[in-house]
Scaffold this active site. Structure first.
Site, PDB file in Angstrom:
ATOM      1  N   ASP A 103      -9.284  -1.162  -4.871  1.00  0.00           N
ATOM      2  CA  ASP A 103     -10.107  -0.151  -4.194  1.00  0.00           C
ATOM      3  C   ASP A 103      -9.551   1.256  -4.377  1.00  0.00           C
ATOM      4  O   ASP A 103      -8.345   1.451  -4.541  1.00  0.00           O
ATOM      5  CB  ASP A 103     -10.223  -0.459  -2.695  1.00  0.00           C
ATOM      6  CG  ASP A 103      -8.867  -0.484  -2.005  1.00  0.00           C
ATOM      7  OD1 ASP A 103      -7.917  -1.035  -2.607  1.00  0.00           O
ATOM      8  OD2 ASP A 103      -8.748   0.048  -0.895  1.00  0.00           O
ATOM      9  N   GLU A 104     -10.472   2.209  -4.320  1.00  0.00           N
ATOM     10  CA  GLU A 104     -10.165   3.637  -4.171  1.00  0.00           C
ATOM     11  C   GLU A 104      -9.127   4.163  -5.160  1.00  0.00           C
ATOM     12  O   GLU A 104      -8.319   5.025  -4.809  1.00  0.00           O
ATOM     13  CB  GLU A 104      -9.697   3.927  -2.731  1.00  0.00           C
ATOM     14  CG  GLU A 104     -10.745   3.573  -1.701  1.00  0.00           C
ATOM     15  CD  GLU A 104     -10.306   3.843  -0.259  1.00  0.00           C
ATOM     16  OE1 GLU A 104     -11.078   4.490   0.443  1.00  0.00           O
ATOM     17  OE2 GLU A 104      -9.209   3.415   0.142  1.00  0.00           O
ATOM     18  N   TRP A 155     -16.757  -4.322   0.761  1.00  0.00           N
ATOM     19  CA  TRP A 155     -16.379  -3.542   1.956  1.00  0.00           C
ATOM     20  C   TRP A 155     -17.213  -2.284   2.114  1.00  0.00           C
ATOM     21  O   TRP A 155     -17.360  -1.775   3.215  1.00  0.00           O
ATOM     22  CB  TRP A 155     -14.881  -3.207   1.930  1.00  0.00           C
ATOM     23  CG  TRP A 155     -14.445  -2.200   0.907  1.00  0.00           C
ATOM     24  CD1 TRP A 155     -14.242  -2.406  -0.419  1.00  0.00           C
ATOM     25  CD2 TRP A 155     -14.128  -0.815   1.133  1.00  0.00           C
ATOM     26  NE1 TRP A 155     -13.819  -1.262  -1.036  1.00  0.00           N
ATOM     27  CE2 TRP A 155     -13.734  -0.254  -0.100  1.00  0.00           C
ATOM     28  CE3 TRP A 155     -14.126   0.002   2.276  1.00  0.00           C
ATOM     29  CZ2 TRP A 155     -13.359   1.075  -0.244  1.00  0.00           C
ATOM     30  CZ3 TRP A 155     -13.741   1.336   2.136  1.00  0.00           C
ATOM     31  CH2 TRP A 155     -13.366   1.860   0.885  1.00  0.00           C
ATOM     32  N   ASP A 211       0.882  -1.167   0.000  1.00  0.00           N
ATOM     33  CA  ASP A 211       0.000   0.000   0.000  1.00  0.00           C
ATOM     34  C   ASP A 211       0.919   1.216   0.000  1.00  0.00           C
ATOM     35  O   ASP A 211       2.129   1.085   0.210  1.00  0.00           O
ATOM     36  CB  ASP A 211      -0.915   0.002   1.238  1.00  0.00           C
ATOM     37  CG  ASP A 211      -2.238   0.712   0.964  1.00  0.00           C
ATOM     38  OD1 ASP A 211      -2.200   1.873   0.506  1.00  0.00           O
ATOM     39  OD2 ASP A 211      -3.291   0.108   1.202  1.00  0.00           O
ATOM     40  N   HIS A 248      -3.548   2.942  -4.606  1.00  0.00           N
ATOM     41  CA  HIS A 248      -2.807   2.674  -3.367  1.00  0.00           C
ATOM     42  C   HIS A 248      -1.385   2.195  -3.699  1.00  0.00           C
ATOM     43  O   HIS A 248      -0.866   1.305  -3.026  1.00  0.00           O
ATOM     44  CB  HIS A 248      -3.531   1.619  -2.518  1.00  0.00           C
ATOM     45  CG  HIS A 248      -4.744   2.141  -1.803  1.00  0.00           C
ATOM     46  ND1 HIS A 248      -4.704   2.655  -0.526  1.00  0.00           N
ATOM     47  CD2 HIS A 248      -6.048   2.241  -2.185  1.00  0.00           C
ATOM     48  CE1 HIS A 248      -5.923   3.034  -0.153  1.00  0.00           C
ATOM     49  NE2 HIS A 248      -6.758   2.798  -1.149  1.00  0.00           N
ATOM     50  N   TRP A 287      -6.940  -2.419   9.504  1.00  0.00           N
ATOM     51  CA  TRP A 287      -6.121  -1.392   8.849  1.00  0.00           C
ATOM     52  C   TRP A 287      -5.363  -0.681   9.941  1.00  0.00           C
ATOM     53  O   TRP A 287      -5.951  -0.246  10.938  1.00  0.00           O
ATOM     54  CB  TRP A 287      -7.022  -0.419   8.080  1.00  0.00           C
ATOM     55  CG  TRP A 287      -7.855  -1.107   7.051  1.00  0.00           C
ATOM     56  CD1 TRP A 287      -9.167  -1.456   7.152  1.00  0.00           C
ATOM     57  CD2 TRP A 287      -7.430  -1.543   5.744  1.00  0.00           C
ATOM     58  NE1 TRP A 287      -9.582  -2.080   6.004  1.00  0.00           N
ATOM     59  CE2 TRP A 287      -8.544  -2.146   5.127  1.00  0.00           C
ATOM     60  CE3 TRP A 287      -6.214  -1.477   5.054  1.00  0.00           C
ATOM     61  CZ2 TRP A 287      -8.487  -2.682   3.834  1.00  0.00           C
ATOM     62  CZ3 TRP A 287      -6.162  -2.014   3.780  1.00  0.00           C
ATOM     63  CH2 TRP A 287      -7.281  -2.605   3.176  1.00  0.00           C
ATOM     64  N   THR A 288      -4.052  -0.514   9.766  1.00  0.00           N
ATOM     65  CA  THR A 288      -3.232  -0.151  10.923  1.00  0.00           C
ATOM     66  C   THR A 288      -2.707   1.284  10.940  1.00  0.00           C
ATOM     67  O   THR A 288      -1.701   1.552  11.592  1.00  0.00           O
ATOM     68  CB  THR A 288      -2.054  -1.143  11.045  1.00  0.00           C
ATOM     69  OG1 THR A 288      -1.256  -1.060   9.849  1.00  0.00           O
ATOM     70  CG2 THR A 288      -2.548  -2.566  11.232  1.00  0.00           C
ATOM     71  N   GLU A 289      -3.381   2.194  10.247  1.00  0.00           N
ATOM     72  CA  GLU A 289      -2.942   3.595  10.282  1.00  0.00           C
ATOM     73  C   GLU A 289      -2.655   4.069  11.707  1.00  0.00           C
ATOM     74  O   GLU A 289      -1.695   4.788  11.961  1.00  0.00           O
ATOM     75  CB  GLU A 289      -4.009   4.525   9.697  1.00  0.00           C
ATOM     76  CG  GLU A 289      -4.087   4.548   8.196  1.00  0.00           C
ATOM     77  CD  GLU A 289      -5.079   3.537   7.652  1.00  0.00           C
ATOM     78  OE1 GLU A 289      -5.396   2.556   8.349  1.00  0.00           O
ATOM     79  OE2 GLU A 289      -5.534   3.725   6.508  1.00  0.00           O
TER      80      GLU A 289
END
Ligand code: ACM
Length: 739
Positions: A315-316, A382, A183, A260, A456-458
């Site tokens: 995604d996105e 999602w 990512d 991403h 998700w580990t932001e």
């Protein structure tokens, strides 16, 4: 006397039984299809041997290793047996524990492993782990896909932790580890042909993901003093694959394409539309070298991961770089593609063809539906259920990972929790999630393969923090994925969960401890005689006491047993009590059974289609929003807010209040101010009050600001509220309170 004595004996017996029941097979999670506890225990001691059918030797070795026993080649010598029973359902097992021995029967290896982990879980629940309580269990899963995801890009976690994560997954019968390896904040896998991916794109200049974003989001290189990150060597990744497989878990790697991918384009900028680093997140699809670059990478990925499914992200992806790129536009024209979504779909279809040619299957986030799904793609839904429904109706398989599975959301009152990305997902709400969308027809339901928890580990810089967000909520996901729908029951789950804290403590898991915080729900009573107040605690069988007059609750205050009704304004103070004292902070809540409930609202400006909540009923339904704008009680505005309440007749107005939410992360801000106007005829409005605020838009916390004013000598039928949106993001409000 006689009577009393036998009564006492009965009570004591009940107590003994209930204590015993705390650690028996009835406490298993996920709840098995059938389970009978039996008297007695099987004693584990060094002379016990494990035997397995030849093909299941690896399972026997795992079990022997966990129990510190040895594997025997002869059935006769062993008292723990892993046996084949072809009549048992796929992935199912029968487990019989008697004082003389243990048998695990299954028709396939997956079933044998599931039986083995039921045994290991049962053992992990015991105070004396050498005594396994006797039981007879028959079991099989509801869904074939039971996943946990982990984002190792926002933050990198070592192999030792990945193994611990897999150990925990196995104990709860997950069978798929979705490893989000790449990512924008970091690439995490050795790729020989493109060494800069690990040498540079795996190491950023700042540790904290937010600091890195603030400082230009640049990459460093391995060995540099400031470098933060890491990657898995091929040896590491293969070891994870092996370790997981032995525990019945398939590792699905995710390589994000085409969005991403900022980190890839930072070190191989020739695959970006401008050819320059640090500009775009999307691969240039029009560049003829992009596809070979991606399939070269995927070829190395396939050599590491035997999983049938390969996750390609999807995604996105933004479309602006493609819109401004001559190469992408030329390809679009050449292939007669209608728009940039079809351009993305063109690439994804080629990737699918590539994976198919290697005997693999493509899975991607639900955006891969836009522009047309590749023929055999599986969708990971999602963004709610919509993608799942479309895909299943088109005959595609689906894995369900909507918001109810996003374990990066807050699990308790955000003001008491470490900073998270947002949302509000207490364990009870995770458990309530049903993976099969209700609208699907019988023949479409089979396409729902299962469900998965996403991490998700932001905002999870350490393994401790990952554990804190994952557990115990992942245990609820495990039951959603395994247990038959009819067998699920939250109070029963909560009771069983109490036994699992011992397991989590023994495995040294930094799990989130149930908090004393009370969630308050308010809704008009069925006869609208007042507001019905529900108090929700995640403490097991809590003693909740409350007052409704603002006074501090004590151990002799009213005990909460069921929802109660209050009239008008009520200042509710409540707390969970233990041994006569309140646990944690007192919960305060202002209930408002106000005069605008049920009144008509006129929308001078409209809400955003993305957050319609209860549409025109939202603001006068007497129901307040919770800690998340996605709970369908917060109405979202991208425009200025301008709404009029029609009170039905001209009447004295004493008070008006409205609350807005701010959450900077996802771009939710307060209005510039709130202006309140009144009118008797609905056309001539008189300004009544302008309410300012001094909340900084930079405040990173989730916060709620109530704009309230008292009014004197005011009469009106129409009350209009104007709140300018000056920050360009969303504004959210839940109720217009009028007295
Ligand atoms: C996602 O959460 N962007 C799949």
């Amino acid at each position: 006397m006689q009577h009393h004595l036998s009564f006492l004996i009965l009570v004591n017996l009940a107590l003994v039984c209930s204590l015993k029941a705390q650690t028996g097979a009835a406490q298993l999670i996920p709840k098995p299809v059938s389970c009978q506890e039996q008297t007695g225990v099987f004693e584990i001691h060094t002379s016990v041997h494990v035997f397995a059918e030849k093909e299941w030797l690896s399972s026997a070795q795992l079990l022997a290793q966990e129990l510190k026993l040895s594997v025997s080649k002869s059935k006769g010598k062993a008292s723990i047996l892993l046996l084949k029973s072809p009549e048992l359902p796929a992935a199912g097992y029968a487990l019989n524990i008697t004082p003389q021995g243990i048998t695990i029967s299954a028709s396939d290896e997956a079933g044998s492993i599931h039986g083995l982990f039921t045994l290991l879980q049962l053992r992990a629940l015991q105070a004396n782990s050498n005594q396994i309580p006797c039981a007879s269990i028959k079991d099989y899963p509801r869904f074939s896909y039971r996943g946990m995801h982990l984002d190792v890009s926002r933050n990198f976690f070592p192999v030792s932790f990945i193994k611990k994560y897999i150990d925990l997954m196995a104990l709860y019968k997950f069978n798929t580890f979705h490893w989000h390896l790449t990512d924008s904040p970091g690439w995490r896998l050795q790729i020989d042909k493109y060494p800069l991916l690990s040498a540079q794109a795996a190491f950023r200049t700042h540790g904290s993901w937010t600091e890195w974003s603030k400082n230009g989001s640049r990459f460093s290189q391995e060995g540099a003093a400031e470098a933060y990150g890491g990657y898995y060597s091929k040896v590491d990744a293969k070891e994870i694959v092996r370790y997981a497989a032995q525990r019945g878990i398939t590792v699905i790697p995710e390589i994000e394409i085409p969005g991403h991918s900022y980190e890839v384009l930072a070190v191989y900028p020739e695959f970006s539309c401008t050819g320059k680093p640090y500009q775009h997140h999307e691969f240039c699809i029009g560049n003829p070298n992009t596809l070979p670059f991606l399939t070269d990478i995927l070829s190395e990925v396939l050599a590491i991961f035997p999983s049938e499914y390969i996750h390609i992200g999807g995604d996105e992806a933004g479309t602006s770089s493609w819109k401004n790129c001559p190469k992408c536009q030329a390809l679009k024209k050449e292939k007669n593609l209608a728009d940039e979504h079809e351009l993305q779909s063109y690439l994804i279809k080629q990737l699918e063809a590539f994976l198919k040619s290697k005997g693999r299957k493509l899975i991607g986030w639900d955006e891969i539906i836009n522009g047309g799904l590749p023929p055999d793609a599986t969708v990971m839904s999602w963004r709610g259920e919509a993608g799942a429904i479309t895909a299943a109706q088109q005959g595609h398989d689906v894995v369900m990972t909507p918001g109810e599975t996003y374990l990066d959301a807050y699990q308790s009152n955000p003001s008491t929790q470490p900073l998270a990305i947002g949302g509000f997902l207490p364990i009870q709400r995770v458990y309530a999630y049903e993976p099969i969308p209700a609208v699907l027809k019988e023949n479409e339901k089979k396409h729902i393969l299962g469900t998965q928890g996403n991490l998700w580990t932001e905002f999870m810089p350490s393994t401790d923090h990952v554990e804190y967000m994952a557990f115990p909520r992942a245990i609820a996901i495990a039951e959603n994925a395994w247990t038959q729908k009819e067998a699920k029951n939250y109070p029963d789950f909560q009771q069983r969960l109490q036994a699992h804290y011992l397991l989590l403590q023994r495995m040294n898991v930094n799990y989130y401890r149930p908090s004393a915080f009370l969630e308050v729900k308010e809704a008009p009573a069925p006869d609208n005689s007042g507001s019905a107040i529900t108090l929700i605690s995640e403490i097991y069988q809590p003693e909740i006491r409350y007052t409704t007059d603002g006074s501090t609750p004590s151990s002799s205050s009213e005990r909460y047993v069921k929802p109660f009704v209050v009239q008008g304004k009520a200042n509710i103070q409540a707390s969970v009590f233990k041994n006569g004292v309140p646990l944690g902070k007192i919960t305060s809540y202002q209930a408002n059974h106000h005069r605008a409930i049920g009144k008509k609202t006129i929308f001078n400006t409209l809400w955003s289609d993305s957050y319609p909540a209860q549409q025109e009923n939202t603001l006068t339904n007497g129901v307040r929003g919770s800690f998340t704008y996605s709970d369908k009680q917060w109405l979202g505005y991208l425009k200025n807010f301008d709404v009029t309440v029609d009170m039905g007749s001209v009447q004295p107005i004493q008070e008006v209040a409205i609350t807005f939410m701010q959450q900077k992360g996802p771009g939710v801000f307060l209005p510039a101010y709130v202006e309140i106007l009144g009118s008797e005829d609905g056309s001539n409005f008189v300004p009544l009050k302008k309410l300012e605020h001094d909340v900084s838009p930079e405040n990173p916390e989730l916060l709620f600001k109530t704009f309230a004013c008292g009014l004197e000598k005011t009469k009106a039928r129409y009350i209009r509220i104007v709140a300018p949106n000056v920050r360009g993001g969303f504004m959210f409000t839940d109720e217009i309170v009028v007295y």
